[in-house]
Motif scaffolding. Structure first.
Motif, short mmCIF file in Angstrom:
data_model
loop_
_atom_site.label_atom_id
_atom_site.label_comp_id
_atom_site.label_asym_id
_atom_site.label_seq_id
_atom_site.Cartn_x
_atom_site.Cartn_y
_atom_site.Cartn_z
N ALA A 30 0.83 -1.21 0.00
CA ALA A 30 0.00 0.00 0.00
C ALA A 30 0.86 1.26 0.00
CB ALA A 30 -0.93 -0.01 1.21
N TRP A 31 1.95 1.26 0.77
CA TRP A 31 2.85 2.41 0.82
C TRP A 31 3.57 2.61 -0.52
CZ3 TRP A 31 3.59 6.91 2.38
CH2 TRP A 31 4.84 7.51 2.43
N GLU A 32 4.06 1.52 -1.09
CA GLU A 32 4.75 1.63 -2.38
C GLU A 32 3.80 2.11 -3.47
OE1 GLU A 32 6.63 -2.19 -2.90
OE2 GLU A 32 8.24 -1.67 -1.49
N GLU A 42 -3.73 4.65 2.96
CA GLU A 42 -4.54 4.25 4.10
C GLU A 42 -4.48 2.74 4.24
OE1 GLU A 42 -8.33 6.21 4.92
OE2 GLU A 42 -9.20 4.19 5.08
N VAL A 43 -4.11 2.26 5.43
CA VAL A 43 -4.05 0.83 5.68
C VAL A 43 -4.20 0.59 7.18
CG1 VAL A 43 -1.53 0.75 5.88
CG2 VAL A 43 -2.77 -1.30 5.18
N GLU A 44 -4.89 -0.49 7.53
CA GLU A 44 -5.03 -0.86 8.94
C GLU A 44 -4.13 -2.07 9.19
OE1 GLU A 44 -8.56 -0.85 12.25
OE2 GLU A 44 -9.09 -1.34 10.20
N HIS A 45 -3.35 -1.98 10.26
CA HIS A 45 -2.40 -3.05 10.57
C HIS A 45 -2.13 -3.07 12.07
CE1 HIS A 45 0.41 0.40 9.28
NE2 HIS A 45 0.14 0.52 10.56
N ARG A 46 -1.48 -4.14 12.49
CA ARG A 46 -1.10 -4.27 13.90
C ARG A 46 0.33 -3.77 14.08
NH1 ARG A 46 -2.95 -10.34 13.47
NH2 ARG A 46 -2.29 -9.75 11.39
N MET A 47 0.52 -2.95 15.13
CA MET A 47 1.83 -2.39 15.42
C MET A 47 2.25 -2.84 16.82
SD MET A 47 3.05 1.61 15.21
CE MET A 47 1.78 1.92 14.01
N GLN A 60 -2.61 6.56 7.91
CA GLN A 60 -3.02 7.34 6.75
C GLN A 60 -1.91 8.32 6.40
OE1 GLN A 60 -6.57 8.62 8.96
NE2 GLN A 60 -7.74 7.93 7.19
N GLY A 61 -1.73 8.54 5.11
CA GLY A 61 -0.74 9.50 4.65
C GLY A 61 -1.28 10.32 3.49
N GLU A 62 -0.94 11.58 3.50
CA GLU A 62 -1.38 12.51 2.46
C GLU A 62 -0.14 13.17 1.87
OE1 GLU A 62 -4.30 14.25 0.22
OE2 GLU A 62 -4.77 12.95 1.91
N PRO A 63 -0.01 13.16 0.54
CA PRO A 63 1.16 13.80 -0.05
C PRO A 63 1.10 15.32 0.10
CG PRO A 63 -0.33 13.07 -1.77
CD PRO A 63 -0.90 12.58 -0.46
N LEU A 64 2.24 15.92 0.42
CA LEU A 64 2.37 17.38 0.45
C LEU A 64 2.94 17.79 -0.89
CD1 LEU A 64 3.98 17.67 3.99
CD2 LEU A 64 1.56 17.91 3.38
N ARG A 65 2.33 18.76 -1.52
CA ARG A 65 2.71 19.14 -2.89
C ARG A 65 3.15 20.60 -2.97
NH1 ARG A 65 1.15 15.06 -6.35
NH2 ARG A 65 -0.39 13.62 -5.51
N SER A 66 4.08 20.83 -3.88
CA SER A 66 4.52 22.18 -4.18
C SER A 66 3.43 22.88 -5.01
CB SER A 66 5.82 22.15 -4.97
OG SER A 66 5.60 21.62 -6.27
N GLU A 68 3.61 23.61 -7.94
CA GLU A 68 3.60 22.97 -9.27
C GLU A 68 3.00 21.58 -9.24
OE1 GLU A 68 6.71 24.17 -7.95
OE2 GLU A 68 6.09 26.13 -8.71
N GLY A 69 2.61 21.11 -8.04
CA GLY A 69 2.01 19.78 -7.93
C GLY A 69 2.99 18.66 -7.64
N ARG A 70 4.28 18.99 -7.49
CA ARG A 70 5.29 17.96 -7.21
C ARG A 70 5.24 17.58 -5.72
NH1 ARG A 70 10.27 18.81 -5.38
NH2 ARG A 70 10.11 21.03 -5.84
N ILE A 71 5.32 16.29 -5.42
CA ILE A 71 5.30 15.83 -4.03
C ILE A 71 6.62 16.23 -3.37
CG2 ILE A 71 5.24 13.82 -2.50
CD1 ILE A 71 3.41 12.49 -4.54
N THR A 72 6.49 16.95 -2.24
CA THR A 72 7.67 17.41 -1.50
C THR A 72 7.84 16.68 -0.18
OG1 THR A 72 6.38 19.18 -0.50
CG2 THR A 72 7.56 19.70 -2.55
N GLY A 73 6.84 15.92 0.22
CA GLY A 73 6.89 15.18 1.47
C GLY A 73 5.54 14.52 1.72
N TRP A 74 5.41 13.92 2.88
CA TRP A 74 4.16 13.25 3.24
C TRP A 74 3.79 13.64 4.66
CZ3 TRP A 74 1.25 9.86 0.26
CH2 TRP A 74 1.79 9.55 -1.00
N PHE A 75 2.50 13.82 4.88
CA PHE A 75 1.96 14.04 6.22
C PHE A 75 1.21 12.78 6.60
CE2 PHE A 75 -1.50 15.16 9.08
CZ PHE A 75 -0.79 15.77 10.10
N GLY A 76 1.55 12.19 7.74
CA GLY A 76 0.90 10.95 8.12
C GLY A 76 0.45 10.94 9.56
N VAL A 77 -0.50 10.06 9.82
CA VAL A 77 -1.02 9.89 11.16
C VAL A 77 -1.39 8.41 11.35
CG1 VAL A 77 -3.39 10.45 10.50
CG2 VAL A 77 -2.68 10.76 12.87
#
Length: 96
Positions: A30-32, A42-47, A60-66, A68-77
């Motif tokens: 899912a991450w790849e 978004e994925v549910e798993h045991r940690m 859950q993770g949301e891409p952070l974009r410049s 220009e729309g280029r992904i500059t990082g990820w925000f996750g929870v």
């Protein structure tokens, strides 16, 4: 803090070591896919916590974009869903 691991141990893929073995491949896939497509993650798993016990989490993770729309990082929870899952399972068992 929950896993007892230092942040530098978690990156880039060390965070997968904290997952239940049955959930690693599904979570990795899912991450790849999110990295490849730029889609929300978004994925549910045991940690595994620092004490060795596993709990269910919704990650859950949301891409952070410049501009220009280029992904500059990820925000996750990661949200602990263990108690909710246990309640749903107990309800289902009582209804059966």
């Amino acid at each position: 803090a929950y896993t007892g691991r230092a942040p530098e141990e978690a990156m880039p893929d060390g965070w997968l070591d904290s997952l239940h073995p049955d959930d690693v491949e599904r979570t990795r896939a899912a991450w790849e896919e999110a990295l490849r497509t730029g889609a929300r993650y978004e994925v549910e798993h045991r940690m595994r916590g620092g004490g060795g016990a596993y709990r269910w989490y919704l990650s859950q993770g949301e891409p952070l974009r410049s501009g220009e729309g280029r992904i500059t990082g990820w925000f996750g929870v990661a949200t602990d869903t263990h108690d909710r899952r246990a309640a749903v399972e107990a309800l289902r068992a009582s209804e059966e």
